[in-house]
Design an enzyme around this catalytic site. Structure first.
Site, PDB file in Angstrom:
ATOM      1  N   LYS A  84      70.436  29.282  31.141  1.00  0.00           N
ATOM      2  CA  LYS A  84      69.631  29.989  32.133  1.00  0.00           C
ATOM      3  C   LYS A  84      68.172  29.535  32.045  1.00  0.00           C
ATOM      4  O   LYS A  84      67.712  29.115  30.977  1.00  0.00           O
ATOM      5  CB  LYS A  84      69.754  31.517  31.951  1.00  0.00           C
ATOM      6  CG  LYS A  84      69.121  32.024  30.699  1.00  0.00           C
ATOM      7  CD  LYS A  84      69.011  33.544  30.678  1.00  0.00           C
ATOM      8  CE  LYS A  84      68.272  33.904  29.393  1.00  0.00           C
ATOM      9  NZ  LYS A  84      68.019  35.295  29.180  1.00  0.00           N
TER      10      LYS A  84
ATOM     11  N   LYS B 185      68.352  35.508  20.018  1.00  0.00           N
ATOM     12  CA  LYS B 185      66.943  35.444  19.623  1.00  0.00           C
ATOM     13  C   LYS B 185      66.793  35.349  18.117  1.00  0.00           C
ATOM     14  O   LYS B 185      65.885  34.677  17.623  1.00  0.00           O
ATOM     15  CB  LYS B 185      66.175  36.665  20.152  1.00  0.00           C
ATOM     16  CG  LYS B 185      65.921  36.622  21.638  1.00  0.00           C
ATOM     17  CD  LYS B 185      64.926  37.689  22.049  1.00  0.00           C
ATOM     18  CE  LYS B 185      64.683  37.699  23.541  1.00  0.00           C
ATOM     19  NZ  LYS B 185      63.815  38.810  23.966  1.00  0.00           N
TER      20      LYS B 185
ATOM     21  N   LYS C 124      61.833  31.553  29.768  1.00  0.00           N
ATOM     22  CA  LYS C 124      60.439  31.379  29.343  1.00  0.00           C
ATOM     23  C   LYS C 124      60.347  30.710  27.989  1.00  0.00           C
ATOM     24  O   LYS C 124      59.424  29.976  27.695  1.00  0.00           O
ATOM     25  CB  LYS C 124      59.766  32.740  29.154  1.00  0.00           C
ATOM     26  CG  LYS C 124      59.556  33.540  30.368  1.00  0.00           C
ATOM     27  CD  LYS C 124      58.951  34.871  29.922  1.00  0.00           C
ATOM     28  CE  LYS C 124      58.987  35.889  31.020  1.00  0.00           C
ATOM     29  NZ  LYS C 124      58.686  37.235  30.550  1.00  0.00           N
TER      30      LYS C 124
HETATM   31  P1  AMP Z   1      61.925  38.976  30.904  1.00  0.00           P
HETATM   32  O1  AMP Z   1      61.018  37.915  31.296  1.00  0.00           O
HETATM   33  O2  AMP Z   1      62.871  38.551  29.857  1.00  0.00           O
HETATM   34  O3  AMP Z   1      61.218  40.224  30.590  1.00  0.00           O
HETATM   35  O4  AMP Z   1      62.813  39.250  32.190  1.00  0.00           O
HETATM   36  C1  AMP Z   1      62.378  39.923  33.336  1.00  0.00           C
HETATM   37  C2  AMP Z   1      63.517  40.020  34.337  1.00  0.00           C
HETATM   38  O5  AMP Z   1      63.914  38.727  34.797  1.00  0.00           O
HETATM   39  C3  AMP Z   1      64.793  40.669  33.783  1.00  0.00           C
HETATM   40  O6  AMP Z   1      65.326  41.556  34.746  1.00  0.00           O
HETATM   41  C4  AMP Z   1      65.718  39.501  33.570  1.00  0.00           C
HETATM   42  O7  AMP Z   1      67.080  39.863  33.667  1.00  0.00           O
HETATM   43  C5  AMP Z   1      65.328  38.576  34.702  1.00  0.00           C
HETATM   44  N1  AMP Z   1      65.625  37.169  34.397  1.00  0.00           N
HETATM   45  C6  AMP Z   1      65.191  36.463  33.316  1.00  0.00           C
HETATM   46  N2  AMP Z   1      65.638  35.192  33.368  1.00  0.00           N
HETATM   47  C7  AMP Z   1      66.386  35.080  34.505  1.00  0.00           C
HETATM   48  C8  AMP Z   1      67.119  34.001  35.121  1.00  0.00           C
HETATM   49  N3  AMP Z   1      67.168  32.788  34.577  1.00  0.00           N
HETATM   50  N4  AMP Z   1      67.760  34.260  36.284  1.00  0.00           N
HETATM   51  C9  AMP Z   1      67.707  35.494  36.852  1.00  0.00           C
HETATM   52  N5  AMP Z   1      67.040  36.544  36.321  1.00  0.00           N
HETATM   53  C10 AMP Z   1      66.379  36.353  35.169  1.00  0.00           C
END
Ligand code: AMP
Ligand code: TRP
Length: 331
Positions: free
Chosen positions: A193, A111, A196
């Protein structure tokens, strides 16, 4: 009853990776554990956010939690900033965390590279706030995607360090990372991966995308060379599409492979787009149907329950460290 805690940031839009890697498992685990699901808005501001958008996204994410199937009758849903103990414990743990261990965090490195100018101290400290989230609730299990593994190890390390230096105060949590779906990849680049913050939005299917967007994104999804439709780690693009298919339909791998035997990639992509649209339709209707008052009630209830537990843990941590003030001395 043992506890789980997890959260997601109210930034950008929640996508299929978030759902398949994390939220989907929260929904099933809530029946076996006392569950806390947090909207981590204090984590969100480690990267600059538009205040108006952040406020909207915070409430939208609460609606998404409800619409995917988190049941507020059995689980606690709350907003991180509603429980001041998260920020307070972060200060305490800051004094135990080491610069060197935070410097090793790959998410910080990624990041801060993207953000090369004006990297905030908050971004560096992100894992300490996350450890506070988890430790305040004496959490047993933390269901997350694969990208949070290192943050969980850090949380375990800092809890163990605190307990060693000041006496048993925190439960040392375990990660829960699903065998399938822990790392859903971008549709436009299966080496990255689904994310967002990806500049290339065509690789990322959002839970609030309309059918046209879903169809377009799957249609454009890159595929591997060759024609066979089989799970095979050397063919990451097809394996990613099949993984999404498997998780959304609940069908076993062999059945999926035989269903697509002799068919082309275009058919798989069209079929997967249809499955996704059908999955999203009722979910999106639910999101729209959640009224503001109902939501307020749930978040207020969540705030009260969370504050109570977090308050007890924080008081124990202060006492263990000898932090006393006017109201806590008996002399
Ligand atoms: P965040 O949006 O970064 O707050 O992530 C929320 C949850 O989604 C966390 O548990 C992340 O590990 C999971 N996550 C984010 N991106 C992925 C992805 N591409 N595949 C699987 N899990 C994900
Ligand atoms: N860091 C997590 C993510 O980006 C979000 C998060 C914050 C979290 N606090 C947490 C996840 C506590 C689990 C437990 O995905």
């Amino acid at each position: 009853m043992k506890r789980i805690f997890s959260g997601a940031q109210p930034t950008g839009n929640i996508h299929l990776g978030n759902y398949l890697g994390a939220l989907r498992n929260w929904v099933t685990l809530q029946h076996e554990y006392e569950s806390f699901f947090c909207i981590v808005n204090l984590h969100a501001i480690t990267i600059p956010q538009d205040p108006k958008v952040l406020a909207e996204k915070t409430r939208e994410l609460a609606r998404i939690y409800l619409a995917v199937g988190i049941d507020p009758e059995i689980s606690t849903i709350f907003v991180q900033s509603d429980v001041p103990q998260h920020a307070e414990l972060t200060w305490i743990l800051n004094c135990l965390a080491r610069m060197s261990e935070l410097e090793r965090m790959t998410q910080f490195k990624d990041k801060s590279r993207k953000q090369s100018e004006n990297v905030s101290a908050g971004l560096f400290d992100y894992p300490v706030l996350m450890a506070s989230d988890i430790l305040l609730y004496q959490t047993e299990l933390v269901p997350v995607g694969d990208d949070q593994k290192q943050h969980l190890e850090f949380t375990r390390d800092i809890a163990t360090r605190f307990n060693r230096d000041f006496g048993d105060t925190f439960r040392v949590p375990e990660p829960y990372i699903p065998k399938v779906g822990a790392r859903i990849m971008s549709l436009s680049d299966p080496t990255k991966k689904m994310s967002k913050s990806d500049d290339d939005a065509t690789g990322c299917v959002m839970l609030l995308d309309d059918p046209d967007a879903v169809n377009r994104k799957f249609k454009r999804a890159v595929t591997d060379s060759g024609t066979e439709i089989k799970f095979d780690n050397s063919r990451p693009a097809i394996t990613n599409l099949l993984t999404i298919y498997q998780l959304l339909t609940g069908q076993p791998i062999v059945e999926i492979e035989s269903r697509f035997a002799g068919r082309g990639y275009a058919q798989l992509k069209q079929n997967l787009a249809d499955v996704t649209v059908e999955f999203l339709r009722p979910f999106q209707d639910q999101v729209k149907g959640i009224g503001a008052e109902h939501l307020n009630r749930i978040l207020r209830q969540g705030r009260e329950k969370a504050r109570q537990i977090a308050g007890t843990t924080l008081a124990n941590a202060y006492a263990a460290m000898g932090i006393v003030g006017a109201s806590t001395t008996d002399e």
